[in-house]
Enzyme design. Sequence first.
Site, short mmCIF file in Angstrom:
data_model
loop_
_atom_site.label_atom_id
_atom_site.label_comp_id
_atom_site.label_asym_id
_atom_site.label_seq_id
_atom_site.Cartn_x
_atom_site.Cartn_y
_atom_site.Cartn_z
N PRO A 1 36.39 12.99 7.74
CA PRO A 1 34.97 12.98 8.13
C PRO A 1 34.88 13.26 9.62
O PRO A 1 35.62 12.68 10.41
CB PRO A 1 34.53 11.54 7.82
CG PRO A 1 35.79 10.72 7.75
CD PRO A 1 36.90 11.66 7.39
N GLN B 1 31.05 8.90 3.83
CA GLN B 1 31.47 7.80 4.70
C GLN B 1 30.24 7.11 5.29
O GLN B 1 29.31 7.77 5.76
CB GLN B 1 32.35 8.31 5.84
CG GLN B 1 32.97 7.13 6.58
CD GLN B 1 33.66 7.50 7.87
OE1 GLN B 1 33.03 8.07 8.75
NE2 GLN B 1 34.94 7.18 7.98
N CYS C 1 35.84 4.32 14.18
CA CYS C 1 35.14 5.04 15.24
C CYS C 1 35.13 4.23 16.54
O CYS C 1 34.68 3.09 16.57
CB CYS C 1 33.70 5.36 14.81
SG CYS C 1 32.86 6.32 16.07
N LYS D 1 38.72 3.56 6.33
CA LYS D 1 39.40 4.41 7.31
C LYS D 1 39.51 3.62 8.60
O LYS D 1 38.49 3.18 9.15
CB LYS D 1 38.64 5.72 7.52
CG LYS D 1 39.33 6.67 8.48
CD LYS D 1 38.76 8.09 8.33
CE LYS D 1 39.38 9.06 9.31
NZ LYS D 1 38.84 8.94 10.67
N ASN E 1 46.85 10.11 8.90
CA ASN E 1 45.94 11.02 9.61
C ASN E 1 46.27 11.06 11.11
O ASN E 1 46.55 10.03 11.71
CB ASN E 1 44.49 10.55 9.39
CG ASN E 1 43.49 11.22 10.33
OD1 ASN E 1 42.82 10.54 11.11
ND2 ASN E 1 43.38 12.52 10.26
N ASP F 1 46.69 14.52 14.20
CA ASP F 1 47.45 15.55 14.90
C ASP F 1 48.22 16.52 14.01
O ASP F 1 49.23 17.09 14.46
CB ASP F 1 48.43 14.92 15.89
CG ASP F 1 47.71 14.20 17.03
OD1 ASP F 1 46.49 14.36 17.15
OD2 ASP F 1 48.39 13.48 17.77
N GLY G 1 41.62 16.72 10.28
CA GLY G 1 40.29 16.87 10.87
C GLY G 1 40.17 18.11 11.73
O GLY G 1 39.78 19.19 11.27
N ARG G 2 40.56 17.97 13.00
CA ARG G 2 40.26 19.02 13.98
C ARG G 2 40.88 20.37 13.63
O ARG G 2 40.24 21.41 13.82
CB ARG G 2 40.69 18.55 15.37
CG ARG G 2 39.79 17.44 15.89
CD ARG G 2 40.39 16.74 17.08
NE ARG G 2 41.61 16.03 16.70
CZ ARG G 2 42.39 15.38 17.55
NH1 ARG G 2 42.07 15.37 18.82
NH2 ARG G 2 43.47 14.76 17.12
C1 LIG Z 1 34.17 15.62 16.64
C2 LIG Z 1 34.79 14.52 15.82
C3 LIG Z 1 34.00 13.74 15.00
C4 LIG Z 1 34.55 12.70 14.25
N1 LIG Z 1 33.75 11.97 13.41
C5 LIG Z 1 34.30 11.02 12.63
C6 LIG Z 1 33.51 10.33 11.66
O1 LIG Z 1 32.30 10.59 11.48
N2 LIG Z 1 34.12 9.36 10.92
C7 LIG Z 1 35.46 9.06 11.07
O2 LIG Z 1 35.98 8.19 10.37
N3 LIG Z 1 36.23 9.74 11.95
C8 LIG Z 1 35.69 10.71 12.71
N4 LIG Z 1 36.48 11.42 13.54
C9 LIG Z 1 37.95 11.19 13.52
C10 LIG Z 1 38.62 12.11 12.50
O3 LIG Z 1 38.19 11.81 11.19
C11 LIG Z 1 40.16 11.98 12.56
O4 LIG Z 1 40.50 10.64 12.26
C12 LIG Z 1 40.73 12.35 13.93
O5 LIG Z 1 40.13 13.52 14.43
C13 LIG Z 1 42.25 12.53 13.87
O6 LIG Z 1 42.60 13.53 12.95
P1 LIG Z 1 42.96 15.06 13.40
O7 LIG Z 1 44.01 14.95 14.47
O8 LIG Z 1 43.43 15.72 12.17
O9 LIG Z 1 41.69 15.63 13.96
C14 LIG Z 1 35.94 12.44 14.31
C15 LIG Z 1 36.74 13.25 15.14
C16 LIG Z 1 36.20 14.28 15.89
C17 LIG Z 1 37.10 15.12 16.75
#
Ligand SMILES: Cc1cc2nc3c(=O)[nH]c(=O)nc-3n(C[C@H](O)[C@H](O)[C@H](O)COP(=O)(O)O)c2cc1C
Length: 336
Positions: free
Chosen positions: A19, A78, A109, A150, A212, A214, A236-237
């Site tokens: 998310p 979520q 968060c 989460k 989850n 990186d 995510g990213r």
């Molecule tokens: C712009 C942005 C918005 C995010 N919004 C949420 C969110 O709404 N809910 C949540 O649980 N995590 C949120 N996250 C965290 C991501 O779900 C994830 O846990 C985090 O980016 C690490 O994973 P990644 O390295 O694959 O990006 C957000 C991250 C980013 C960068």
Amino acid sequence: MKKLSIGSVAVDPPLLSAPMAGYTTAPFRALLRHFGGVGLIATEMVSARSFVYMDAAGDGHPERLWGVADEPRPLAVQIWDNVPETLEETAARLVSEYRVSVIDINFGCPAKRIAGSSASGSYLLRDPQKVGDLVGRVAKRIAPTPVTAKIRLGLTADSINAADVAQAVEGAGGAALTVHGRTAAQMYRGRADWEAIARVKDYLKKIPLIGNGDITTPEEGIARLRDWPVDGIMIGRAAAAHPWIFHQIAEGLAGRPIPPAPTVKEQHALLLHHFDLVLDRFGEEKGTILMRKWACDWSHGRFGGRAFRAAVSAVKDAASFRDLVDRFFSDAASAE
Ligand SMILES: Cc1cc2nc3c(=O)[nH]c(=O)nc-3n(C[C@H](O)[C@H](O)[C@H](O)COP(=O)(O)O)c2cc1C
């Protein structure tokens, strides 16, 4: 390949899209489905309090739920808050009216608005019992629809307590746990700690663990799933910039060669297709502003990317956006 089920929901392949507020909107979710390979897609986080207030006032439901009712399943929504009745009520309505497959509760968060004044998200990690109570209340109310949590590793490096929170979630009837391998204090700094994620597995007897943090390439995703005791991975990213990453990982997991990323020409067409979906949903002004960050993400590491990002960050109308994107991709194609 590892098999993952969240309650009765099969997550096949065991790859989840994270998310992300402002990113995992309906148009982006459509793009993810276009490429395939995602076992479970999640919405942006939705404020349960806003849901309840807007509903009571006859103001409809939060904008972030747009598209949810009609999308293919499975789909996780979520939600966040810290009041059991508010979470319960929202979850129950999402199940009865929207028929969502999974309700995920945000305990990770670190943003001030959520973890500060609203005492929600990662704020709740200081009290595993409270996390368990919230998960348990929602799980009981919407059974058999699964409820997942989460979390991050803990609030700070000195108070890592993901194992306690994991046990509280499982004991309360949670159906899966996702751990982002950072503390809340880290925000997005440092590296996600996969050893710390893996340690949580020892504390879970029944429910799956999703790791989850990186994962940036398909090879990394495959290695994380193979080398660590996790039942699934969440991205995510990297998916925001490369929504085809799930398909690449899924192919690798199935023992086939990892397909190449789409060509520059295909990516050009995809970005404009995504723009059309966003315009349909948000209109020209908001849609163009929203697309700036996508266009910037897609331009990283490409020829002329820096100048493109500077220009696209100021663009205000659809024609200028398309014009900039066309020029950027045709320069990128000739530089390849
Ligand atoms: C712009 C942005 C918005 C995010 N919004 C949420 C969110 O709404 N809910 C949540 O649980 N995590 C949120 N996250 C965290 C991501 O779900 C994830 O846990 C985090 O980016 C690490 O994973 P990644 O390295 O694959 O990006 C957000 C991250 C980013 C960068």
